[in-house]
Design a protein around this motif. Sequence first.
Motif: not given
Length: 733
Positions: A393-416
């Motif tokens: 039930g989440v809009t495409e725009e909101d899905v992209e926002i959540i995925l972008d936030k996940v990617m932001m945390l992913f960038r911080y990982l040293q063990e990708k």
Amino acid sequence: MSAPKKKNFQIEAFKHRVVVDPKYAEKTWKILEHAIHEIYNHNASGLSFEELYRNAYNMVLHKFGEKLYSGLVSTMTAHLKEIAKHIESTQGGLFLEELNRIWAEHNKALQMIRDILMYMDRTFIPSTHKTPVHELGLNLWRDNIIHSSKIHKRLQDTLLELVQHERTGEVINRGLMRNVIQMLMDLGSSVYQEDFEKPFLDVSADFYRLESQQYIECCDCGDYLKKAEKRLIEEIERVSHYLDTKSEPKLTNVVEKEMIESHMHRLVQMENSGLVNMIVNDKYEDLGRMYNLFRRVSTGLALIRDVMTSHIREIGKQLVTDPEKLKDPVDFVQRLLDEKDKHDKIISSAFNNDKTFQNALNSSFEFFINLNPRSPEFISLFVDDKLRKGLKGVTEEDVEIILDKVMMLFRYLQEKDVFEKYYKQHLAKRLLSGKTVSDDAERSLIVKLKTECGYQFTSKLEGMFTDMKTSQDTMQGFHAAAGADLAEGPSLTVQVLTTGSWPTQSVNTCNLPSEILGVCDRFKTYYLGTHTGRRLSWQTNMGTADLKATFGKGQKHELNVSTYQMCILMLFNKADRMSYKEIEQATEIPASDLKRCLQSLACVKGKNVLRKEPMSKDIAEDDAFYFNDKFSSKFYKVKIGTVVAQKESEPEKQETRQRVEEDRKPQIEAAIVRIMKSRRVLDHNNIVAEVTKQLQSRFLPNPVVIKKRIESLIEREFLERDKTDRKLYRYLA
């Protein structure tokens, strides 16, 4: 024939001598002197300026310019000395008004005198390098009025006193102040600076030093900053109303030094109201005010940044080391995102999107996220949760926002690469169980990962989607080929997974029920007949099944279970009671999986299609199991999940870590070979540094592991130690 001679013409003065009256100069000067007095006495209306101009012109023409100039100096000086006495005698508040009035009159008179003596101003004065009439009038005013012993200090004190009154809230005559200070500026920048600006800045420093000390003792940080901001605005306005614009940076510097720089450490560290308190309580207005005030001081923003960084690292450290908060991986990651959102908003709303603050925030998050060795696993579990059910039930725009936030945390990982391992496992389960909310969201995240880490990082993930699509086509072909032969038996859907793309494990296939085994063999025959050089092995630990079951009183349900659970339940078509040992022997399901399956079938309330004796939460090897005739549910379709920990068990963690370490070895070796190929000869420390630099986008290689890989490459004759210097390594082409 010779050319005519050229003649030169010259204009000469008259030869006859002009006779001048010996008393001419004296008489003419008396006329001019009288005119100057009349001008100063406001009787200029009766004067003939044309005649006066002609007299002054003739005096200069007849070489009496010196007499005219010196007479002007002495006449103006005498008049100004009289004026000075009058100003000195002025009482109280009339002092400035009288000074301003007489200054205006002096300027007016000076203009008239300059008009009369214009010829002298244009010819005699430049040739003799004397001071022009207007400038002379200003200098004489400065020396005889402003620098008069009785006026100088009084004027300075009066001006400073008026500023003091205005600072304490009284209303002053700003127009009068502007005129008097403009007079000082007209007399020259040195007069304005020496006679007013310097003492004014000194008095201002004393005033704000005392006031800031009073404020700091009685105000909290927010109130103090409001007062400091108000004072700064007042001083800037003061400059615009009646001071020289060049005074603004000097004056604001005084306020900044006394009210901000002198107290900024104490302000930032104030208990219950300082910077940390403002951040915790989202006081955007106060934070913005602090940023704008502290940026005026050379080390102000660095101080805010350092304190903010320390605070973020501290709360982050508490979050990743608190056992309670680590119990729920999804909640743990959500807390990280909430903290990031909170501080992002502070930086955008209060800190003017300052890049240095954003960099400090990123650095802090990278620091504490990697303190938790399970962060890659937890972030993957968060993604798994969102892509399974969290994005319904989440809009495409909101899905992209959540995925972008996940990617932001992913960038911080040293063990990708560790994240990749877990993500692949979770993605496989979502795809095989059909539990993904949105294929578009899944592909969008893979595209983001590909953009961040390159094709190699996501090639296997993309291969998993390809296999799912190919499997659909394969099943269509199978059903078309088998046709009516499949109508009577159980329906079968197979996903054919490419070894290497999927996180499959080499597990022994359990014993499938004979009804299922027949259709499985038929599919295997079809598949191997249409594909040459392929080998199929069933991954029974990854499948699901839908069973139709009839319970007591004819109650029917459709059970959605795993392949292992199906194998167990089908046994009860032929027996009402079975012991744990009998089930284990009949199915050959690995013990750990078998116990979990039996637990979910017999011990979960509302899903207990089997009964266990003795009744307990744990499964023991001497337990007995019965078909539960009395099972009932308000739903026709009943999903029975396998009891499984959301997080990995300790042995599973070690196994995953071991697989990660094994996968890293060839990557480290490939990096070493690439480096040595281009450099040919390199010492150990530089190899370690270069390898770390190349691989840090995926993981931080351990120097000990790098050393072992170098030794392995030497053994396999890719490298050799230099014969003269054992610390150097040489590439063998």
